[in-house]
Design an enzyme around this catalytic site. Structure first.
Site, PDB file in Angstrom:
ATOM      1  CD  GLU A 170     -13.975  17.710   4.549  1.00  0.00           C
ATOM      2  OE1 GLU A 170     -13.197  18.162   5.414  1.00  0.00           O
ATOM      3  OE2 GLU A 170     -13.694  16.741   3.810  1.00  0.00           O
ATOM      4  N   GLY A 217       0.804  -1.206   0.000  1.00  0.00           N
ATOM      5  CA  GLY A 217       0.000   0.000   0.000  1.00  0.00           C
ATOM      6  C   GLY A 217       0.839   1.259   0.000  1.00  0.00           C
ATOM      7  CG  ASP A 229      -7.708   4.303   7.223  1.00  0.00           C
ATOM      8  OD1 ASP A 229      -7.454   5.100   8.143  1.00  0.00           O
ATOM      9  OD2 ASP A 229      -8.084   4.661   6.090  1.00  0.00           O
ATOM     10  N   GLY A 280      -0.327   4.433   0.517  1.00  0.00           N
ATOM     11  CA  GLY A 280      -1.068   5.542   1.102  1.00  0.00           C
ATOM     12  C   GLY A 280      -0.146   6.368   1.989  1.00  0.00           C
ATOM     13  CG  PHE A 281      -1.593   9.940   3.890  1.00  0.00           C
ATOM     14  CD1 PHE A 281      -0.943  11.071   3.432  1.00  0.00           C
ATOM     15  CD2 PHE A 281      -2.953   9.820   3.661  1.00  0.00           C
ATOM     16  CE1 PHE A 281      -1.624  12.066   2.746  1.00  0.00           C
ATOM     17  CE2 PHE A 281      -3.652  10.803   2.976  1.00  0.00           C
ATOM     18  CZ  PHE A 281      -2.987  11.929   2.514  1.00  0.00           C
ATOM     19  N   GLY A 282       0.575   6.146   5.216  1.00  0.00           N
ATOM     20  CA  GLY A 282       1.442   5.376   6.087  1.00  0.00           C
ATOM     21  C   GLY A 282       2.571   4.698   5.347  1.00  0.00           C
ATOM     22  CB  ALA A 288      -3.662  12.019   6.432  1.00  0.00           C
ATOM     23  CB  VAL A 335      -1.395  -8.031  -1.970  1.00  0.00           C
ATOM     24  CG1 VAL A 335      -1.184  -9.074  -0.872  1.00  0.00           C
ATOM     25  CG2 VAL A 335      -0.135  -7.187  -2.152  1.00  0.00           C
TER      26      VAL A 335
END
Length: 430
Positions: free
Chosen positions: A172, A13, A301, A15-17, A317, A81
């Site tokens: 939002e 992944g 997450d 993403g942010f992490g 995030a 994966v």
């Protein structure tokens, strides 16, 4: 151990992490392989702005290979994966098996329909780039179909927009649709008034933005109503079909529904042979490792991490970035032979949510603000997160121009028009 002379770190992944972990290991004597089924990193907090035509997809997504083009210890694999072989210490992708010495699972979460997966066809969530462009297509096409509608009933159905979920994403999104209808499109049509659009935000709880203090939640509620959004709290959604939404308030005809009510993590129970919670998260140890697997870490997450007052670390995030940096330091210490008895401690910077171009709410603990100034702080915070991925000035200029002109330059209808039960016929895209 892997065959390489250097330890191999596999990150599932981007993403942010995952991105933060890979960057933090830049100078460590390890080889890193990032596996993702997409070739880009997505700035998820701004997906709703793509969905409502404020930004184009290219403004919030960047090729993973380009991000790491100068980091020589990173390789990128574009593949899906399929599983993890913990005994052989291998990640099983659709194309091959990838050996690892350390594994970081940062898969993120997907929208959850609470067992009603059939709703997804009628109410897309907002977790992927394709979701945002599909929602943009549906929203803009609704106005086009309303322009062609032959009855007041059909027109009203097309001009009714429902957002399910009163968290930050739902708030939002509802505010952005209201601005699109009441300002941006106000002069674009001849047979309809876009300002007649009805935007409804449905929340099952007793207030919107539940993670925020009640006073800020009330101010957000009031700001939404000032924008023309109908806020229904304490209302349960019972069914979603092509014809509309059935809730505890009755049936509401609508052609456009956006889902923002829940998330779930897929596959980890099977991949890691561990128990997961009701949304699929792994309850990790204090160093973010999987119990019984000290070299396998779950972050973002996908991780259930205790925080305070019975709460878990939120799936936002900043938390994912902190967890990615923590695991990277731990791995670097182990590789260097240093003591690695680390315990992850989350540092909460606060909660932010925007309601519209003039309103936002922020909760920094003792400092709580709402209105215009928090809106600018929200924008600055998001630009800060863009630094290190792409020149943030591009997005900043797009925001500023949109703010000055009420213009949304990405109002392009793309994708294939799908059948509708509306009496008005949609015109296929050329």
């Amino acid at each position: 151990m892997a065959a390489s002379s250097r330890p191999k770190v596999v990150i599932i992944g981007a993403g942010f992490g995952g991105l933060t972990a890979a960057k933090a290991l830049k100078r460590a004597p390890v080889d890193i392989e990032i596996v993702d089924r997409r070739n880009y990193h997505l700035f998820q907090p701004l997906l709703y702005q793509v969905a409502t035509a404020d930004l184009s997809p290219a403004d919030i997504a960047w090729p993973i290979r380009a991000i790491f083009s100068r980091q020589r210890n990173v390789a990128v694999t574009l593949s899906e994966v399929k599983g993890v072989d913990l005994t052989a210490r291998q990640v099983i992708s659709a194309d091959r098996r990838i050996d690892y010495d350390y594994l970081i699972v940062a898969t993120g979460a997907h929208q959850s329909y609470f067992g009603n997966d059939q709703w997804e066809a009628h109410a897309p969530g907002l977790k992927r780039l394709v979701d945002a462009t599909e929602i943009r297509r549906r929203v803009l096409m609704a106005f086009e179909r309303a322009e062609l509608a032959e009855s007041a009933e059909a027109q009203a159905r097309e001009l009714t927009f429902v957002v399910v979920g009163g968290g930050p994403t739902g708030v939002e999104m509802a505010g952005a649709i209201a601005e699109l209808a009441h300002f941006t499109l106000a002069r674009d049509f001849r047979r309809i008034k876009s300002t007649d659009a009805r935007i409804i935000l449905i929340e099952a709880g007793d207030r919107v933005l539940a993670p925020f203090p009640p006073d800020l939640s009330a101010k957000a509620h009031a700001s939404l109503e000032k924008l023309g959004v109908e806020v229904w709290t304490g209302v349960q959604v019972e069914d979603i079909t092509a014809a509309g939404v059935t809730s505890s308030n009755g049936f509401l005809p609508t052609a456009t529904v956006v889902w923002g009510a829940g998330v779930a993590v897929k596959h980890l129970h099977d991949w890691l042979d561990v128990e997961t919670d009701r949304i699929g998260r792994v309850a990790v140890a204090s160093d973010l490792s999987v119990p019984g697997q000290p070299d396998v870490f779950v972050i973002g997450d996908a991780a259930k991490v205790p925080w305070k007052d019975g709460l878990d670390v939120p799936g936002i995030a900043p938390a994912a970035k902190q967890e990615g940096a923590f695991v990277a330091r731990l791995i670097a210490d182990r590789v260097a032979g240093r003591k690695d008895a680390r315990i992850f401690r989350y540092r909460h910077a606060g909660n932010l949510a925007t309601i519209g171009r003039h309103a936002a709410v922020i909760d920094f603990g003792r400092i709580r603000l709402s209105g215009f100034i928090p809106w600018w702080l929200w924008g600055i915070a998001h630009i800060y997160f863009l630094i290190g991925v792409r020149q943030p000035v591009i997005v900043a200029l797009s925001w500023f121009w949109s703010y000055l002109t009420y213009s949304k330059g990405a109002r392009l209808i793309t994708g294939v028009a799908k059948p509708t039960t509306s009496p008005a016929k949609a015109t296929p895209e050329n």
